[in-house]
Scaffold this active site. Structure first.
Site, PDB file in Angstrom:
ATOM      1  N   ASP A 536       0.975  -1.198  -0.086  1.00 42.88           N
ATOM      2  CA  ASP A 536       0.085  -0.132  -0.075  1.00 42.88           C
ATOM      3  C   ASP A 536       0.850   1.246   0.119  1.00 42.88           C
ATOM      4  O   ASP A 536       2.215   1.185   0.272  1.00 42.88           O
ATOM      5  CB  ASP A 536      -0.769   0.047   1.211  1.00 42.88           C
ATOM      6  CG  ASP A 536      -0.103  -0.242   2.413  1.00 42.88           C
ATOM      7  OD1 ASP A 536       0.713   0.916   2.917  1.00 42.88           O
ATOM      8  OD2 ASP A 536      -0.242  -1.067   3.019  1.00 42.88           O
ATOM      9  N   GLU A 616      21.146 -23.251 -17.897  1.00 45.68           N
ATOM     10  CA  GLU A 616      20.568 -22.201 -17.088  1.00 45.68           C
ATOM     11  C   GLU A 616      21.270 -21.346 -16.613  1.00 45.68           C
ATOM     12  O   GLU A 616      21.127 -20.020 -16.438  1.00 45.68           O
ATOM     13  CB  GLU A 616      19.944 -23.007 -15.711  1.00 45.68           C
ATOM     14  CG  GLU A 616      18.658 -24.002 -16.052  1.00 45.68           C
ATOM     15  CD  GLU A 616      18.432 -24.837 -14.802  1.00 45.68           C
ATOM     16  OE1 GLU A 616      17.172 -25.398 -14.990  1.00 45.68           O
ATOM     17  OE2 GLU A 616      19.189 -25.352 -13.970  1.00 45.68           O
TER      18      GLU A 616
END
Ligand code: GLA
Length: 728
Positions: A536, A616
């Site tokens: 928030d 990877e």
């Protein structure tokens, strides 16, 4: 002048670059709301109000025999309880005599340069002096003596208006405030949809758009945090509003605790929006001369759809809400050991991760939960913020040095607001927790909550955290909070004042965060609450980024990040690449897809990079380098939602455009692939029509990409994703 006052009419007009907000002190001193929307010059909008005699909508005594004047049907700027307006009110009290009427009337105003600030609460601030103006309108209930000051902060060029309210008891007897919302807006006309972002742990901020009907649609949190379940941001929009067209209004509360946001369609078809602290159980006593300040709400109107609305929120949050050295970036690419090791690590393991990370171009190692007290699982030791050197096999200083030697910064995890029953801190200070006397607590993740309203608790935490931060070269803190709060009771408050505790908890937390972030400006703080349970604007004032969700599955993240993007800029969104099968839902997605979906945010890794295979390693190095190159575009560029993950086509697409429109990044990801698919064309947005953009050895004009569009490569396989970079 963005704020105008017409003395004769007592008319207040606020202009921003593209919007106008208007209200007036009307008959008998009632504050009437007149208009909020696209900018209108030189017009008193009160002609829109047509009074009628409506049955069962009573009339204030002052109106004499005029049966058409009713607070129940008038558009009001800040409605109070008990005055004959039967809709949702913004403020209510228990008067000294026990009655519940609050009847505030206009008593004056001031306009001043600059933006107001709110004592002890996060709020937007001016980026440059003179950027904002403040209007303060005062109302007074002359019977009980409560003064209500409505504050409006106007960021004219940014099309943002902020709201807050200060209540002061000018009488001599105690008034109990039982509701103190930050914002009310009455829309006289219009049919609206209500957009909100609901969710749960591991699935936050899910977009939902629903038509408003007669009655009330509301969202709220009473969990002591803004919560995973609802975000304190709502949008009201027209029926036909889309990303690029139509009216919409965004309302977002700068607060991290209990909140409420409602939209009510009344008997006359008017719509009332209100937002502020949740009022269930709220009761704040104001003695003579005492004040209460509400949190701030931010509002914005766009007549050009959701994209423009989001751009305005993103800009003001990056420039006028977030603070500190990391406000704009650059921010480090980090690797966090949580999903790599959980509690099972020692110093050597972390040093190994750091050594490998350095080779992949990663900038920082974060040691997550499990480094303190006797914490080897999540049942103990919260509160005992002492390094477990036995487990690490070294001191924190040595560990940070070893990590630094390998070219990485070092950071750590903290969960300061919590306490385990199995901790020395709890054994010594059982009254430091939130718990009514003689009752047994509700456990959650086997932990209890420290009472942040107690000064001694805050002092302990400050002293302990400083001791840790001073003991080693720590350049990052992940500030976590892993449960909802119930059973509110503080031994430091009298019985009548217990209803103040949820807010006093927030004030205590904000005070501690303010002290720590000021004292350690070089440390980057990242917020977290089981992922995005406290995502928030309140928290963004202290942490420039927040861990967006504990769910790191790339496909789930498409929806989570889509919802998050309506109010919050990409720079605030902590997003990491994790291992497969994913630890939250077991799904396997390609590494490239995980990298592309983590890219629109503050990027990092959350997997054991020492276990990566050669291919990877190459992929991770490549995407780390890509991200570093692209971070300025991702942070400063305009963000466009192109294809929604909530649509049935199964393709998501989003785009960043640099402020000078010289380049753009187009990302797509498929959660569903089809055989013999139709070609998918996407119209890009926000480009310069006359520029030529190059991508993969082909050139396109901006006009072609925006109006003709770009045809996506055919997708096949499990969860593919693509990223394309266009440069002019
Ligand atoms: C929360 C956080 C995770 C991790 C754990 C550690 O769930 O959201 O990222 O830090 O706590 O206990």
């Amino acid at each position: 002048m963005p704020i105008l006052f017409d003395d004769g009419k007592k008319l207040f007009t606020i202009h921003t670059a593209n919007t106008t907000y208007q209200f007036m002190a009307g008959p008998y001193g009632f504050l009437l709301h007149l208009y909020y929307g696209k900018r209108i010059e030189n017009q008193d909008m009160s002609y829109l109000i047509i009074n009628r005699d409506r049955g069962f909508s009573g009339n204030p005594y002052d109106a004499g025999c005029d049966r058409t004047f009713s607070l129940d049907t008038l558009p009001l700027e800040y409605p109070a309880a008990g005055t004959g307006d039967f809709r949702t009110c913004a403020a209510s009290v228990i008067n000294p005599d026990g009655s519940l009427v609050l009847d505030p009337r206009y008593s004056g105003y001031t306009i001043h340069k600059g933006k107001y600030s709110l004592k002890g609460l996060p709020a937007l601030y001016e980026e440059q002096e003179g950027e904002a103006e403040t209007l303060a309108v005062t109302l007074l209930d002359s019977v009980c003596g409560l003064e209500i000051q409505l504050l409006y902060g106007v960021f004219a060029e940014k099309d943002i208006i902020t709201r807050a309210v200060i209540f002061t008891n000018r009488g001599s007897n105690t008034i109990r405030l039982t509701k103190a919302l930050s914002l009310n807006v009455d829309f006289l006309y219009g049919e609206f949809d209500f957009v909100h972002f609901h969710g749960r742990h591991n699935m936050e901020r899910q977009f939902e758009r629903i038509p408003l009907m007669q009655g009330t649609q509301s969202i709220s949190s009473n969990r002591g945090t803004s919560s995973h379940q609802h975000n304190p941001g709502i949008i009201l929009c027209g029926k036909n509003t889309g990303e690029d067209h139509g009216d919409c209004y965004g309302f977002n509360l700068v607060y991290s605790g209990n909140f409420s946001a409602r939209a009510e369609v009344d008997q006359t078809g008017q719509t009332r929006v209100s937002m502020g602290m949740d009022y269930e159980g709220f009761c704040f006593s104001l003695g003579e001369g005492e004040s209460f300040t509400s949190p701030e709400a931010v509002m914005c109107h766009s007549s050009r759809g959701f994209a423009a609305l989001s751009h305005r929120f993103h800009r003001v949050y990056r420039h006028n809400l977030c603070r500190g050295r990391y406000q704009f970036g650059p921010r480090p690419v980090l690797v966090n050991n949580w999903e790599a090791t959980y509690f099972n690590f020692d110093g050597q393991k972390l040093i190994q991760i750091a050594a490998k990370a350095a080779k992949l171009g990663i900038d920082m190692l974060v040691m997550d939960d499990g480094w303190f007290g006797g914490r080897n699982c999540d049942n103990s030791s919260l509160g005992d913020w002492f390094v477990n050197e036995k487990k690490l096999g070294m001191s924190l200083k040595t560990l940070a040095e070893e990590v630094n030697k390998r070219g990485l910064k070092f950071g750590l995890w903290l969960e300061p607001e919590m306490i385990s029953e199995d901790s020395d801190l709890y054994r010594k200070n059982p009254r430091w927790v939130i718990l009514p006397p003689d009752r047994r607590p509700v456990r959650s993740r086997n932990q209890l909550v420290l009472d942040m309203s107690q000064e001694q608790v805050r002092n302990y935490l400050f002293e302990r955290i400083c001791a840790i931060l001073d003991s080693a070269n720590i350049e990052y803190v992940k500030w976590d909070m892993n449960r909802s709060i119930n059973g509110w009771y503080s031994p430091s408050l009298s019985a009548e004042r217990q209803g103040e505790l949820p807010h006093r908890y927030m004030l205590g937390l904000y005070e501690l965060l303010e002290k720590l972030t000021k004292k350690y400006p070089h440390i980057m703080f990242e917020g977290c609450s089981g992922g995005g349970g406290r995502f928030d604007p309140g928290m963004l004032h202290y942490h420039p980024q927040i861990w967006c969700s504990d769910n790191t599955d790339a496909v789930a993240r498409l929806k989570i990040q889509y919802g998050t993007s309506f109010f919050y800029p990409a720079s605030t969104v902590g997003s990491h690449v994790s291992a497969v099968p994913n630890h939250q839902n077991g799904r396997t997605t390609p590494l490239k897809t995980r990298c592309i979906t983590a890219l629109p945010g503050s990027f990092g890794y959350e997997l054991d990079i020492t276990a990566l295979d050669a291919e990877e390693v190459q992929t991770v190095s490549f995407w780390t380098a890509q991200y570093k190159k692209l971070q300025p575009l991702i942070y400063e560029g305009l963000y466009y939602r192109l294809l929604s993950p909530f649509e049935p086509h199964g393709i998501s697409a989003w785009q960043f455009v640099s402020p000078d429109k010289s380049c753009t990044l187009l990302c797509t990801a498929a959660s569903d692939v089809q055989a013999n698919p139709q070609n998918l064309r996407i119209a890009l947005k926000g480009l310069d029509a006359n520029k030529t953009y190059f991508c993969n050895d082909r050139s396109y004009t901006g006009a072609a990409l925006m109006h003709g569009g770009f045809v996506l490569p055919g997708f096949a396989g499990d969860y593919p994703a693509e990223m394309l970079y266009f440069e002019s």
